[in-house]
Scaffold this active site. Structure first.
Site, PDB file in Angstrom:
ATOM      1  N   TYR A   6      39.563 -55.807 -62.503  1.00 14.65           N
ATOM      2  CA  TYR A   6      39.037 -56.869 -63.377  1.00 14.65           C
ATOM      3  C   TYR A   6      40.161 -57.674 -64.025  1.00 14.65           C
ATOM      4  O   TYR A   6      40.107 -57.979 -65.216  1.00 14.65           O
ATOM      5  CB  TYR A   6      38.135 -56.261 -64.472  1.00 14.65           C
ATOM      6  CG  TYR A   6      36.743 -55.938 -63.963  1.00 14.65           C
ATOM      7  CD1 TYR A   6      35.734 -56.899 -63.990  1.00 14.65           C
ATOM      8  CD2 TYR A   6      36.445 -54.701 -63.420  1.00 14.65           C
ATOM      9  CE1 TYR A   6      34.474 -56.625 -63.504  1.00 14.65           C
ATOM     10  CE2 TYR A   6      35.185 -54.417 -62.923  1.00 14.65           C
ATOM     11  CZ  TYR A   6      34.199 -55.387 -62.970  1.00 14.65           C
ATOM     12  OH  TYR A   6      32.943 -55.120 -62.482  1.00 14.65           O
ATOM     13  N   TYR A 131      24.005 -53.810 -65.500  1.00 15.29           N
ATOM     14  CA  TYR A 131      25.266 -53.464 -64.843  1.00 15.29           C
ATOM     15  C   TYR A 131      25.221 -51.973 -64.527  1.00 15.29           C
ATOM     16  O   TYR A 131      25.043 -51.147 -65.426  1.00 15.29           O
ATOM     17  CB  TYR A 131      26.483 -53.779 -65.726  1.00 15.29           C
ATOM     18  CG  TYR A 131      27.768 -53.370 -65.038  1.00 15.29           C
ATOM     19  CD1 TYR A 131      28.296 -54.137 -63.993  1.00 15.29           C
ATOM     20  CD2 TYR A 131      28.419 -52.193 -65.379  1.00 15.29           C
ATOM     21  CE1 TYR A 131      29.438 -53.742 -63.319  1.00 15.29           C
ATOM     22  CE2 TYR A 131      29.570 -51.786 -64.714  1.00 15.29           C
ATOM     23  CZ  TYR A 131      30.070 -52.563 -63.686  1.00 15.29           C
ATOM     24  OH  TYR A 131      31.205 -52.159 -63.022  1.00 15.29           O
ATOM     25  N   ASP A 209      20.116 -45.055 -66.393  1.00  9.32           N
ATOM     26  CA  ASP A 209      21.569 -45.087 -66.249  1.00  9.32           C
ATOM     27  C   ASP A 209      22.167 -44.970 -67.649  1.00  9.32           C
ATOM     28  O   ASP A 209      22.258 -45.944 -68.387  1.00  9.32           O
ATOM     29  CB  ASP A 209      21.986 -46.401 -65.559  1.00  9.32           C
ATOM     30  CG  ASP A 209      23.507 -46.523 -65.454  1.00  9.32           C
ATOM     31  OD1 ASP A 209      24.218 -45.675 -66.016  1.00  9.32           O
ATOM     32  OD2 ASP A 209      23.967 -47.487 -64.814  1.00  9.32           O
ATOM     33  N   LYS A 238      31.375 -41.394 -67.694  1.00 10.01           N
ATOM     34  CA  LYS A 238      32.194 -41.753 -68.865  1.00 10.01           C
ATOM     35  C   LYS A 238      32.360 -40.611 -69.879  1.00 10.01           C
ATOM     36  O   LYS A 238      33.215 -39.765 -69.736  1.00 10.01           O
ATOM     37  CB  LYS A 238      31.625 -42.998 -69.526  1.00 10.01           C
ATOM     38  CG  LYS A 238      31.750 -44.237 -68.615  1.00 10.01           C
ATOM     39  CD  LYS A 238      31.380 -45.493 -69.329  1.00 10.01           C
ATOM     40  CE  LYS A 238      31.387 -46.723 -68.421  1.00 10.01           C
ATOM     41  NZ  LYS A 238      32.694 -47.284 -68.166  1.00 10.01           N
TER      42      LYS A 238
HETATM   43  N1  PLP Z   1      26.541 -47.774 -65.273  1.00 15.88           N
HETATM   44  C1  PLP Z   1      26.794 -48.305 -66.472  1.00 15.88           C
HETATM   45  C2  PLP Z   1      25.660 -48.488 -67.434  1.00 15.88           C
HETATM   46  C3  PLP Z   1      28.090 -48.687 -66.838  1.00 15.88           C
HETATM   47  O1  PLP Z   1      28.315 -49.230 -68.031  1.00 15.88           O
HETATM   48  C4  PLP Z   1      29.130 -48.472 -65.897  1.00 15.88           C
HETATM   49  C5  PLP Z   1      30.503 -48.860 -66.219  1.00 15.88           C
HETATM   50  O2  PLP Z   1      30.792 -49.538 -67.155  1.00 15.88           O
HETATM   51  C6  PLP Z   1      28.824 -47.921 -64.664  1.00 15.88           C
HETATM   52  C7  PLP Z   1      27.521 -47.569 -64.381  1.00 15.88           C
HETATM   53  C8  PLP Z   1      29.893 -47.693 -63.641  1.00 15.88           C
HETATM   54  O3  PLP Z   1      30.732 -46.672 -64.056  1.00 15.88           O
HETATM   55  P1  PLP Z   1      32.187 -46.503 -63.422  1.00 15.88           P
HETATM   56  O4  PLP Z   1      32.998 -47.630 -63.958  1.00 15.88           O
HETATM   57  O5  PLP Z   1      32.635 -45.170 -63.937  1.00 15.88           O
HETATM   58  O6  PLP Z   1      32.039 -46.538 -61.953  1.00 15.88           O
END
Ligand code: PLP
Length: 396
Positions: A6, A131, A209, A238
């Site tokens: 990014y 996202y 998610d 995370k």
């Molecule tokens: N799902 C959500 C809600 C996220 O905020 C993120 C990353 O910011 C992801 C999935 C993707 O995670 P990663 O960056 O560990 O692949």
């Protein structure tokens, strides 16, 4: 030599040279202590270099560093699964490496679940501004045009949720209560409860998610709890370990049962590091910290201070948030590419605070080790930064 994520290398300032991290601070090569206002991409929940997490990691590394997870198991994987199922009410835990893989697993799991049952449900619904990650499946369900449009021809078709759920829908994805990368957009509990009810009525799977929202970010351990919603599939990453690339996709026993039988029903998915014992051990220790210390109270207290500290901006900008995540949206053009983003980041860094605005949305998502005084300072810096760029904006 390096290619940063990014990052437009032709225009961005040089990357920050970080040589250490301690609690809420990142330490630069020249000894500056920078407050990590966004938990290093929302990952660090207890703060950097937490002695208990570091010790758990070292302990596990001496005992068992890694073993393939097909046809083998180990105590940390079992203990973590026991803890996660007890916390969430779900039954099965499938490990992977990061948020995107947690979502890929969820999508493939949901898709094959219906196929194994002999039902033709092949479409996914997701929200505007969603996202879910950067791998191809996760991108397909994401709804941020800037990130996905280049790859449009590569992605599978996904409809945006508008309240209707057809009988060919395999699953509906949601970031419960808070859409992160889409601009720190907060939903109501009523929206989440209604979405869950509609999924039930339509007989489809609700896929939560919680890669971002999990582990206290929104003030509850998991964000689905705000609306008393129990998803069929739950994605975690995370803050699950807060330290290592480590993720889990949880599912109901009903879903798992559909994969039992002959070999063709197998879930043919896995990664080299699936179930990595180091990740499991750190995640277990992190959950112990949540259990033994008033971490969620702290997260909520930090949020309350951020909210109060940002109040002076109300009127000139939209201030919104939930739990320990608070954001300010400036009335600027350009969305994610708005010029004010890099300017706000720069102004924050001059004040020794790391913030990484999503275009015109400046937000804080600090680790929970932040003191009241540090939370106040973080909010103060955000107010200063917003005022600085707004003044410059007005001055032309
Ligand atoms: N799902 C959500 C809600 C996220 O905020 C993120 C990353 O910011 C992801 C999935 C993707 O995670 P990663 O960056 O560990 O692949």
């Amino acid at each position: 030599m390096l290619w940063h994520p990014y990052t437009q290398a032709a225009r961005s300032p040089k990357p920050l040279p970080i040589v250490g991290a301690e609690g809420a601070y990142l330490i630069t090569e020249d000894g500056r202590r920078i407050l990590d206002g966004i938990s290093s991409w929302w990952v660090s929940v207890h703060g950097h270099g937490h002695p208990r997490l570091a010790a758990a990691l070292a302990r596990q590394a001496r005992v068992l560093d890694h073993v393939l997870f097909a046809g083998a198991t180990h105590p940390p994987a079992v203990e973590l699964a026991e803890r996660l199922t007890a916390l969430t009410g779900l039954d099965r835990v499938f490990y992977s490496d990061n948020g995107s893989t947690a979502v890929e697993v969820a999508l493939k799991m949901a898709f094959q679940y219906w196929r194994n049952r002999g039902e033709r449900r092949t479409r996914f619904l997701a929200l505007d501004h969603a996202y879910h990650g950067d791998t191809v499946g996760a991108m397909s369900v994401s709804g941020i045009p800037l990130f996905r449009d280049t790859f449009r021809d590569l992605l599978f078709g996904v409809d945006r949720y508008r309240g209707e759920i057809g009988d060919d829908v395999a699953g509906v994805l949601v970031e419960p209560m808070l859409q992160g990368a889409g601009g720190m957009r907060v939903h109501t509990t009523a929206f989440l409860a209604d979405l869950a009810a509609r999924c039930r009525a339509a007989g489809t799977l609700l896929i939560a998610d919680e890669v971002l929202t999990g582990f206290g970010r929104t003030g509850r351990m998991f964000s689905c709890e705000h609306a008393g919603v129990s998803p069929d599939i739950l994605c975690l990453a995370k803050g699950l370990s807060g330290v290592l690339p480590f993720a889990a996709t949880l599912a109901t026993e009903e879903i798992h049962a559909a994969f039992l039988g002959d070999r063709a029903r197998t879930f043919f998915h896995g990664h080299s590091f699936t179930g990595n014992p180091l990740g499991c051990a750190v995640a277990i220790e992190s959950l112990r910290i949540f259990e033994e210390e008033p971490v969620l109270d702290r997260a909520r207290a930090i949020g309350a201070r951020l909210e109060a500290g940002l109040a002076p901006l109300r009127g000139t900008a939209e201030v919104r948030g939930i739990g320990a995540v608070w954001a300010v949206e400036l009335p600027a053009d350009g969305g994610y590419l708005a010029d004010v983003g890099p300017r706000m980041a720069e102004a924050a860094l001059e004040r020794a605070v790391l913030l990484r605005p999503l275009g015109n949305v400046l937000y804080a998502m600090p680790p929970y080790c932040l003191t009241d005084a540090e939370a106040d300072r973080l909010a103060r810096v955000m107010v200063e930064v917003v005022r600085e760029v707004s003044d410059r904006h007005v001055a032309g």
